[in-house]
Write an enzyme that holds these catalytic residues in place. Structure first.
Site, PDB file in Angstrom:
ATOM      1  N   CYS A  93      41.406  35.791  46.823  1.00 40.81           N
ATOM      2  CA  CYS A  93      40.892  35.431  48.161  1.00 40.81           C
ATOM      3  C   CYS A  93      42.075  35.209  49.098  1.00 40.81           C
ATOM      4  O   CYS A  93      42.057  35.650  50.252  1.00 40.81           O
ATOM      5  CB  CYS A  93      40.043  34.165  48.104  1.00 40.81           C
ATOM      6  N   HIS A 149      37.772  42.639  40.551  1.00 44.45           N
ATOM      7  CA  HIS A 149      38.745  43.630  41.009  1.00 44.45           C
ATOM      8  C   HIS A 149      38.669  44.866  40.123  1.00 44.45           C
ATOM      9  O   HIS A 149      38.385  44.786  38.931  1.00 44.45           O
ATOM     10  CB  HIS A 149      40.171  43.060  41.010  1.00 44.45           C
TER      11      HIS A 149
HETATM   12  P1  5GP Z   1      43.073  41.335  35.163  1.00 44.22           P
HETATM   13  O1  5GP Z   1      43.869  41.098  33.933  1.00 44.22           O
HETATM   14  O2  5GP Z   1      42.443  40.068  35.676  1.00 44.22           O
HETATM   15  O3  5GP Z   1      42.108  42.468  35.059  1.00 44.22           O
HETATM   16  O4  5GP Z   1      44.109  41.845  36.247  1.00 44.22           O
HETATM   17  C1  5GP Z   1      44.778  41.031  37.130  1.00 44.22           C
HETATM   18  C2  5GP Z   1      45.893  41.856  37.704  1.00 44.22           C
HETATM   19  O5  5GP Z   1      46.392  41.190  38.849  1.00 44.22           O
HETATM   20  C3  5GP Z   1      47.068  42.059  36.750  1.00 44.22           C
HETATM   21  O6  5GP Z   1      47.279  43.449  36.540  1.00 44.22           O
HETATM   22  C4  5GP Z   1      48.237  41.385  37.465  1.00 44.22           C
HETATM   23  O7  5GP Z   1      49.449  42.083  37.299  1.00 44.22           O
HETATM   24  C5  5GP Z   1      47.785  41.364  38.909  1.00 44.22           C
HETATM   25  N1  5GP Z   1      48.300  40.238  39.672  1.00 44.22           N
HETATM   26  C6  5GP Z   1      48.310  38.935  39.291  1.00 44.22           C
HETATM   27  N2  5GP Z   1      48.837  38.166  40.259  1.00 44.22           N
HETATM   28  C7  5GP Z   1      49.189  39.010  41.281  1.00 44.22           C
HETATM   29  C8  5GP Z   1      49.787  38.798  42.554  1.00 44.22           C
HETATM   30  O8  5GP Z   1      50.126  37.681  42.968  1.00 44.22           O
HETATM   31  N3  5GP Z   1      49.988  39.903  43.325  1.00 44.22           N
HETATM   32  C9  5GP Z   1      49.628  41.166  42.911  1.00 44.22           C
HETATM   33  N4  5GP Z   1      49.884  42.170  43.742  1.00 44.22           N
HETATM   34  N5  5GP Z   1      49.054  41.389  41.710  1.00 44.22           N
HETATM   35  C10 5GP Z   1      48.825  40.331  40.909  1.00 44.22           C
HETATM   36 ZN    ZN Z   2      38.303  34.897  45.284  1.00 41.64          ZN
END
Ligand code: 5GP
Ligand code: ZN
Length: 114
Positions: A7, A100
């Site tokens: 968010c 996402h």
């Molecule tokens: P999930 O594991 O929840 O599917 O993916 C979360 C993704 O968000 C991960 O690939 C991680 O690298 C990315 N991510 C986490 N924190 C940040 C951030 O502060 N900025 C960006 N650009 N990506 C993030």
């Molecule tokens: Zn959110």
């Protein structure tokens, strides 16, 4: 939602490398890319995970896929192919609790994932 990382990113309160934005969605490069092209597309509305999609908010998913369709052409990965991933919940490996979609491409990807 307060204290939600994505968010805050969608609102510009935390910096990110923007790929695309409109009134409903925000797309930005993953901070820890798994491939030469790796970006995330999120709804601006806080939806925790795919489990929280319902008749009132499901239209965002078709909009996200339309946006992805356009971005993969612009980023020149459409023809070679790419992967769209949604991790949901603990076992799905979801680390950020804001819906996402990962879009990953630019190299040949292995299957199945771990
Ligand atoms: P999930 O594991 O929840 O599917 O993916 C979360 C993704 O968000 C991960 O690939 C991680 O690298 C990315 N991510 C986490 N924190 C940040 C951030 O502060 N900025 C960006 N650009 N990506 C993030
Ligand atoms: Zn959110």
């Amino acid at each position: 939602m307060r204290d939600c990382l994505f968010c805050k990113i969608a609102k510009g309160e935390i910096p990110s490398e923007k790929v695309y934005e409109d009134d409903k969605v925000y797309a930005f490069y993953d901070i820890n890319p798994e491939a030469p092209t790796h970006f995330l597309v999120i709804p601006k509305e806080h939806i925790e995970s795919a489990n929280d999609l319902n008749d009132n908010n499901i239209d965002i998913v078709s909009h996200i896929f339309k946006v992805i369709n356009k971005l993969v052409v612009e980023l020149k990965i459409a023809d070679a192919g790419y992967r769209i991933i949604n991790n949901c919940g603990e076992d799905g490996g979801q680390t950020v609790k804001h819906l996402h979609f990962h879009v990953i491409g630019g190299r040949s990807l292995k299957w199945p994932p771990g």
